[in-house]
Design an enzyme around this catalytic site. Structure first.
Site, PDB file in Angstrom:
ATOM      1  N   ASN A   1       1.018  -1.068   0.090  1.00  0.00           N
ATOM      2  CA  ASN A   1      -0.009   0.103   0.200  1.00  0.00           C
ATOM      3  C   ASN A   1       0.659   1.361  -0.205  1.00  0.00           C
ATOM      4  O   ASN A   1       2.184   1.121   0.437  1.00  0.00           O
ATOM      5  CB  ASN A   1      -1.112  -0.164   0.758  1.00  0.00           C
ATOM      6  CG  ASN A   1      -0.647  -0.337   2.317  1.00  0.00           C
ATOM      7  OD1 ASN A   1       0.408  -0.994   2.908  1.00  0.00           O
ATOM      8  ND2 ASN A   1      -1.150   0.313   3.407  1.00  0.00           N
TER       9      ASN A   1
ATOM     10  N   GLU B   1       0.483   5.696   0.588  1.00  0.00           N
ATOM     11  CA  GLU B   1      -0.783   6.290   0.913  1.00  0.00           C
ATOM     12  C   GLU B   1      -0.324   7.694   0.964  1.00  0.00           C
ATOM     13  O   GLU B   1       0.855   7.699  -0.264  1.00  0.00           O
ATOM     14  CB  GLU B   1      -0.968   6.066   2.393  1.00  0.00           C
ATOM     15  CG  GLU B   1      -1.592   4.811   3.031  1.00  0.00           C
ATOM     16  CD  GLU B   1      -1.024   5.013   4.869  1.00  0.00           C
ATOM     17  OE1 GLU B   1      -1.153   5.383   5.454  1.00  0.00           O
ATOM     18  OE2 GLU B   1      -2.318   4.159   4.824  1.00  0.00           O
TER      19      GLU B   1
ATOM     20  N   ALA C   1      -0.851  12.117   1.938  1.00  0.00           N
ATOM     21  CA  ALA C   1      -1.499  13.192   2.756  1.00  0.00           C
ATOM     22  C   ALA C   1      -3.133  13.223   1.716  1.00  0.00           C
ATOM     23  O   ALA C   1      -3.951  13.619   3.375  1.00  0.00           O
ATOM     24  CB  ALA C   1      -0.429  14.175   2.761  1.00  0.00           C
TER      25      ALA C   1
ATOM     26  N   CYS D   1      -4.267   0.436  -2.374  1.00  0.00           N
ATOM     27  CA  CYS D   1      -3.922  -0.509  -1.764  1.00  0.00           C
ATOM     28  C   CYS D   1      -2.780  -1.677  -2.498  1.00  0.00           C
ATOM     29  O   CYS D   1      -2.584  -1.004  -4.043  1.00  0.00           O
ATOM     30  CB  CYS D   1      -5.320  -1.309  -2.015  1.00  0.00           C
ATOM     31  SG  CYS D   1      -6.627  -0.406  -0.374  1.00  0.00           S
TER      32      CYS D   1
ATOM     33  N   GLU E   1      -3.314  -4.546  -3.043  1.00  0.00           N
ATOM     34  CA  GLU E   1      -3.396  -5.587  -3.896  1.00  0.00           C
ATOM     35  C   GLU E   1      -3.642  -5.342  -5.248  1.00  0.00           C
ATOM     36  O   GLU E   1      -2.920  -4.900  -6.390  1.00  0.00           O
ATOM     37  CB  GLU E   1      -5.190  -6.338  -3.887  1.00  0.00           C
ATOM     38  CG  GLU E   1      -4.891  -6.673  -3.049  1.00  0.00           C
ATOM     39  CD  GLU E   1      -5.655  -5.551  -1.519  1.00  0.00           C
ATOM     40  OE1 GLU E   1      -4.610  -5.362  -1.071  1.00  0.00           O
ATOM     41  OE2 GLU E   1      -6.591  -5.741  -0.540  1.00  0.00           O
TER      42      GLU E   1
ATOM     43  N   CYS F   1     -10.632  -5.033   0.063  1.00  0.00           N
ATOM     44  CA  CYS F   1     -11.168  -4.047   1.015  1.00  0.00           C
ATOM     45  C   CYS F   1     -11.757  -3.827  -1.047  1.00  0.00           C
ATOM     46  O   CYS F   1     -11.885  -4.543  -1.621  1.00  0.00           O
ATOM     47  CB  CYS F   1     -10.542  -2.877   0.994  1.00  0.00           C
ATOM     48  SG  CYS F   1      -9.938  -2.301  -0.955  1.00  0.00           S
TER      49      CYS F   1
ATOM     50  N   CYS G   1     -10.264  -3.340  -4.151  1.00  0.00           N
ATOM     51  CA  CYS G   1      -9.729  -4.147  -4.896  1.00  0.00           C
ATOM     52  C   CYS G   1     -10.751  -5.303  -5.395  1.00  0.00           C
ATOM     53  O   CYS G   1     -10.061  -6.092  -6.037  1.00  0.00           O
ATOM     54  CB  CYS G   1      -8.599  -4.271  -3.807  1.00  0.00           C
ATOM     55  SG  CYS G   1      -7.118  -3.345  -2.974  1.00  0.00           S
TER      56      CYS G   1
HETATM   57  N1  THU Z   1      -5.295  -1.264   2.375  1.00  0.00           N
HETATM   58  C1  THU Z   1      -4.614  -2.168   1.896  1.00  0.00           C
HETATM   59  O1  THU Z   1      -4.162  -2.438   1.039  1.00  0.00           O
HETATM   60  N2  THU Z   1      -5.154  -3.391   0.961  1.00  0.00           N
HETATM   61  C2  THU Z   1      -6.330  -3.707   1.830  1.00  0.00           C
HETATM   62  O2  THU Z   1      -7.574  -4.177   1.316  1.00  0.00           O
HETATM   63  C3  THU Z   1      -7.115  -2.703   2.468  1.00  0.00           C
HETATM   64  C4  THU Z   1      -6.702  -1.735   3.202  1.00  0.00           C
HETATM   65  C5  THU Z   1      -4.778  -0.112   2.821  1.00  0.00           C
HETATM   66  C6  THU Z   1      -5.084   1.307   2.432  1.00  0.00           C
HETATM   67  C7  THU Z   1      -4.356   1.971   3.673  1.00  0.00           C
HETATM   68  O3  THU Z   1      -3.692   2.070   3.495  1.00  0.00           O
HETATM   69  C8  THU Z   1      -4.229   0.835   5.044  1.00  0.00           C
HETATM   70  O4  THU Z   1      -4.564  -0.374   3.951  1.00  0.00           O
HETATM   71  C9  THU Z   1      -5.682   1.117   5.742  1.00  0.00           C
HETATM   72  O5  THU Z   1      -6.545   1.162   5.455  1.00  0.00           O
END
Ligand code: THU
Length: 129
Positions: A42, A44, A46, A53, A55, A86, A89
Site C-alpha cells: 500500500n 498512502e 497526505a 492498496c 492488491e 477492500c 480491490c
Molecule cells: N489497504 C490495503 O492495502 N489493502 C486492503 O485491501 C485494505 C486496506 C491499505 C490502504 C491503507 O493504506 C491502509 O490499508 C488502511 O486502510
C-alpha cells in the site's frame, strides 16, 4: 507456486509499504498464468484519496507490464487477523480475474476464498457489452 511461497512474498512486500498515516502495512503477491509474480504494497498519500492498496499496486504493476491472466493473489498485513481485500480491490480484481483465489494468512492459519464468493452479484466488463 504454493500458497505458502506466495504468502511469503506478500509478507516481504509489506516491508516496502508506505503507510505513515494508518501505520497499517499491507503486502500482496499476484501470480500470473505464466508463473510470474508481481508484488505490491500500500502507498498512502497526505491527500488520503490518493492512497493505493497493496492488491491494486500488484495488479497495476502486472497490467502495465503486459500480464493480464491471474491465478491467485496473496494478501497479508502486519496487523492482527486475516486481511481481506477492500471493496475497491475486489472490484479491480473482478475486472481482470473474476475467478481468482485470494490467499490470506493469520499467524500460519491459511484462508483461501474465491473472488466469486467475496464479490457476489458483481458488476463487471461483460455488463458493458
Ligand atoms: N489497504 C490495503 O492495502 N489493502 C486492503 O485491501 C485494505 C486496506 C491499505 C490502504 C491503507 O493504506 C491502509 O490499508 C488502511 O486502510
Amino acid at each position: 507456486m504454493t500458497n505458502e511461497a506466495l504468502l511469503k512474498l506478500a509478507y516481504e512486500a509489506t516491508e516496502k509499504s508506505y503507510a505513515p498515516y494508518s501505520n497499517f502495512k499491507v503486502g500482496a503477491a499476484l501470480l500470473t498464468k505464466e508463473g510470474k509474480v508481481f508484488t505490491g504494497c500500500n502507498v498512502e498519500c497526505a491527500s488520503f484519496g490518493g492512497t493505493n492498496c497493496a492488491e491494486r499496486t500488484a495488479v497495476f504493476k502486472a497490467i502495465s507490464e503486459g500480464y493480464h491472466d491471474f491465478v491467485k493473489i496473496a494478501v497479508v498485513s502486519a496487523g492482527e487477523g486475516f486481511t481481506y481485500p477492500c471493496g475497491i480491490c475486489r472490484q479491480v480484481l473482478n475486472e481482470f480475474a473474476p475467478e481468482i483465489d485470494i490467499i490470506m494468512d493469520d499467524h500460519g492459519k491459511e484462508l483461501v476464498v474465491n473472488l466469486k464468493e467475496m464479490l457476489p452479484y458483481s458488476f463487471g466488463p461483460t455488463d458493458l457489452k
